[in-house]
Write a protein that holds these residues in place. Sequence first.
Motif, PDB file in Angstrom:
ATOM      1  N   VAL A 131      18.913  38.355 -10.933  1.00 43.17           N
ATOM      2  CA  VAL A 131      18.503  39.100  -9.755  1.00 43.17           C
ATOM      3  C   VAL A 131      17.391  38.327 -10.093  1.00 43.17           C
ATOM      4  O   VAL A 131      16.927  37.740 -10.793  1.00 43.17           O
ATOM      5  CB  VAL A 131      17.896  40.167 -10.380  1.00 43.17           C
ATOM      6  N   VAL A 132      17.393  37.751  -8.873  1.00 46.60           N
ATOM      7  CA  VAL A 132      15.801  36.905  -8.470  1.00 46.60           C
ATOM      8  C   VAL A 132      14.987  37.789  -7.256  1.00 46.60           C
ATOM      9  O   VAL A 132      15.526  37.867  -6.356  1.00 46.60           O
ATOM     10  CB  VAL A 132      16.888  35.400  -7.514  1.00 46.60           C
ATOM     11  N   SER A 133      13.897  37.269  -7.494  1.00 43.62           N
ATOM     12  CA  SER A 133      12.728  38.082  -6.669  1.00 43.62           C
ATOM     13  C   SER A 133      11.930  37.322  -6.440  1.00 43.62           C
ATOM     14  O   SER A 133      11.219  38.082  -5.435  1.00 43.62           O
ATOM     15  CB  SER A 133      12.448  38.888  -7.160  1.00 43.62           C
ATOM     16  N   GLU A 134      11.622  35.919  -6.719  1.00 47.41           N
ATOM     17  CA  GLU A 134      10.785  35.116  -6.385  1.00 47.41           C
ATOM     18  C   GLU A 134      11.734  33.635  -6.135  1.00 47.41           C
ATOM     19  O   GLU A 134      12.440  33.360  -6.147  1.00 47.41           O
ATOM     20  CB  GLU A 134       9.772  34.573  -7.574  1.00 47.41           C
ATOM     21  N   PRO A 135      11.297  33.898  -4.978  1.00 47.35           N
ATOM     22  CA  PRO A 135      11.681  31.818  -4.589  1.00 47.35           C
ATOM     23  C   PRO A 135      11.634  31.043  -5.000  1.00 47.35           C
ATOM     24  O   PRO A 135      10.812  30.455  -6.306  1.00 47.35           O
ATOM     25  CB  PRO A 135      11.513  31.041  -3.390  1.00 47.35           C
ATOM     26  N   ASN A 136      12.981  29.713  -5.598  1.00 43.20           N
ATOM     27  CA  ASN A 136      12.307  28.878  -6.689  1.00 43.20           C
ATOM     28  C   ASN A 136      11.291  27.617  -6.229  1.00 43.20           C
ATOM     29  O   ASN A 136      11.862  27.551  -4.953  1.00 43.20           O
ATOM     30  CB  ASN A 136      13.930  28.013  -6.798  1.00 43.20           C
ATOM     31  N   PRO A 137      10.409  27.421  -6.768  1.00 41.32           N
ATOM     32  CA  PRO A 137       9.984  25.782  -6.539  1.00 41.32           C
ATOM     33  C   PRO A 137      10.532  24.946  -5.661  1.00 41.32           C
ATOM     34  O   PRO A 137       9.521  24.542  -4.326  1.00 41.32           O
ATOM     35  CB  PRO A 137       8.896  25.174  -8.031  1.00 41.32           C
ATOM     36  N   LYS A 138      11.576  24.526  -6.455  1.00 45.63           N
ATOM     37  CA  LYS A 138      12.422  23.149  -5.588  1.00 45.63           C
ATOM     38  C   LYS A 138      12.938  23.950  -3.984  1.00 45.63           C
ATOM     39  O   LYS A 138      12.931  23.273  -2.699  1.00 45.63           O
ATOM     40  CB  LYS A 138      13.773  23.106  -6.179  1.00 45.63           C
ATOM     41  N   ALA A 149      18.894  20.947  15.466  1.00 46.04           N
ATOM     42  CA  ALA A 149      18.697  21.723  13.792  1.00 46.04           C
ATOM     43  C   ALA A 149      18.200  21.952  14.117  1.00 46.04           C
ATOM     44  O   ALA A 149      16.429  22.465  14.446  1.00 46.04           O
ATOM     45  CB  ALA A 149      19.098  20.536  13.210  1.00 46.04           C
ATOM     46  N   GLU A 150      17.448  23.254  13.318  1.00 42.87           N
ATOM     47  CA  GLU A 150      16.824  24.007  13.237  1.00 42.87           C
ATOM     48  C   GLU A 150      16.913  24.610  11.818  1.00 42.87           C
ATOM     49  O   GLU A 150      18.513  24.829  11.202  1.00 42.87           O
ATOM     50  CB  GLU A 150      16.931  25.617  13.899  1.00 42.87           C
ATOM     51  N   TYR A 151      15.649  24.472  11.091  1.00 44.14           N
ATOM     52  CA  TYR A 151      15.459  25.406   9.405  1.00 44.14           C
ATOM     53  C   TYR A 151      15.380  26.763   9.518  1.00 44.14           C
ATOM     54  O   TYR A 151      13.177  26.944   9.901  1.00 44.14           O
ATOM     55  CB  TYR A 151      14.288  24.190   8.482  1.00 44.14           C
ATOM     56  N   LYS A 152      14.432  27.667   8.914  1.00 41.85           N
ATOM     57  CA  LYS A 152      13.987  28.781   8.703  1.00 41.85           C
ATOM     58  C   LYS A 152      14.569  29.682   7.454  1.00 41.85           C
ATOM     59  O   LYS A 152      15.528  30.247   7.075  1.00 41.85           O
ATOM     60  CB  LYS A 152      14.543  30.448   9.648  1.00 41.85           C
ATOM     61  N   SER A 153      13.025  30.370   7.060  1.00 47.43           N
ATOM     62  CA  SER A 153      12.939  30.448   5.805  1.00 47.43           C
ATOM     63  C   SER A 153      13.087  31.929   5.757  1.00 47.43           C
ATOM     64  O   SER A 153      13.141  32.631   7.083  1.00 47.43           O
ATOM     65  CB  SER A 153      11.964  30.651   4.981  1.00 47.43           C
ATOM     66  N   LEU A 154      14.344  32.800   5.302  1.00 51.54           N
ATOM     67  CA  LEU A 154      14.549  34.613   5.227  1.00 51.54           C
ATOM     68  C   LEU A 154      14.938  35.043   3.532  1.00 51.54           C
ATOM     69  O   LEU A 154      14.573  34.099   2.849  1.00 51.54           O
ATOM     70  CB  LEU A 154      16.321  34.480   6.026  1.00 51.54           C
ATOM     71  N   ARG A 155      15.047  35.939   4.062  1.00 54.80           N
ATOM     72  CA  ARG A 155      14.801  36.450   2.378  1.00 54.80           C
ATOM     73  C   ARG A 155      14.151  36.101   1.821  1.00 54.80           C
ATOM     74  O   ARG A 155      14.382  36.419   0.212  1.00 54.80           O
ATOM     75  CB  ARG A 155      16.272  36.174   1.756  1.00 54.80           C
ATOM     76  N   ASP A 156      12.450  37.176   2.119  1.00 51.77           N
ATOM     77  CA  ASP A 156      11.277  36.470   1.272  1.00 51.77           C
ATOM     78  C   ASP A 156      11.592  34.639   0.991  1.00 51.77           C
ATOM     79  O   ASP A 156      10.414  34.823  -0.488  1.00 51.77           O
ATOM     80  CB  ASP A 156      10.712  37.316   0.627  1.00 51.77           C
ATOM     81  N   GLY A 157      11.643  33.851   1.653  1.00 52.41           N
ATOM     82  CA  GLY A 157      11.847  32.771   1.058  1.00 52.41           C
ATOM     83  C   GLY A 157      13.032  31.928   0.206  1.00 52.41           C
ATOM     84  O   GLY A 157      12.479  31.349  -0.683  1.00 52.41           O
ATOM     85  N   LEU A 158      14.566  33.523  -0.177  1.00 51.57           N
ATOM     86  CA  LEU A 158      14.981  33.091  -0.815  1.00 51.57           C
ATOM     87  C   LEU A 158      16.075  32.333  -0.479  1.00 51.57           C
ATOM     88  O   LEU A 158      17.490  32.126  -1.041  1.00 51.57           O
ATOM     89  CB  LEU A 158      15.585  34.740  -1.391  1.00 51.57           C
ATOM     90  N   LEU A 159      16.014  32.545   1.213  1.00 47.70           N
ATOM     91  CA  LEU A 159      17.304  31.450   1.766  1.00 47.70           C
ATOM     92  C   LEU A 159      16.621  30.931   2.937  1.00 47.70           C
ATOM     93  O   LEU A 159      15.726  31.216   3.373  1.00 47.70           O
ATOM     94  CB  LEU A 159      18.343  32.705   2.388  1.00 47.70           C
ATOM     95  N   LEU A 160      17.578  29.270   2.845  1.00 44.98           N
ATOM     96  CA  LEU A 160      16.929  28.495   3.692  1.00 44.98           C
ATOM     97  C   LEU A 160      17.998  28.273   4.714  1.00 44.98           C
ATOM     98  O   LEU A 160      19.172  27.961   4.450  1.00 44.98           O
ATOM     99  CB  LEU A 160      16.012  27.062   3.576  1.00 44.98           C
TER     100      LEU A 160
END
Length: 145
Positions: free
Chosen positions: A7-14, A37-48
């Motif tokens: 279970v991952v609750s915080e985004p990884n630094p990488k 191209a568009e890059y967008k962070s989702l799920r509180d930073g857990l997904l780019l």
Amino acid sequence: MSDNKPVVSEPNPKLIELTDRLSGQWRVSGPGIEGKAEYKSLRDGLLLVMNVDFVVNGTEVKVIQHITHDPHTDMLRARYMDTMGDDSTYEWVLDGQSLRVSLSDKASDTFFEARFNDDNSEYVGTWHYPDDDVPEERIAYSRIE
């Protein structure tokens, strides 16, 4: 029911570093290729999420990539799908001003290698393939302000 996924609750630094570098819209250009191209962070930073609209040699192509951190390998993995029916897994590595996107894993002989300029407003790179007959084609991503 358990699928053994941590279970991952915080985004990884990488992933945070990659997201900070890429978030926003980019113009894409190169031999036979034009688009955005568009890059967008989702799920509180857990997904780019990367969405791309290209015209490649006259053919419209739409791409989506979901980039996440894989805690089992400590790597950034992306799931790629496009409107041509291609789907793949890529590994993303950001090292200072260098970016490498490899098919499957970093040992792959199919990869995109790019370098960011000093203010991170552009990155330019080349796809490398195992077939030596394929000419190098530089692709530029320029930030749209």
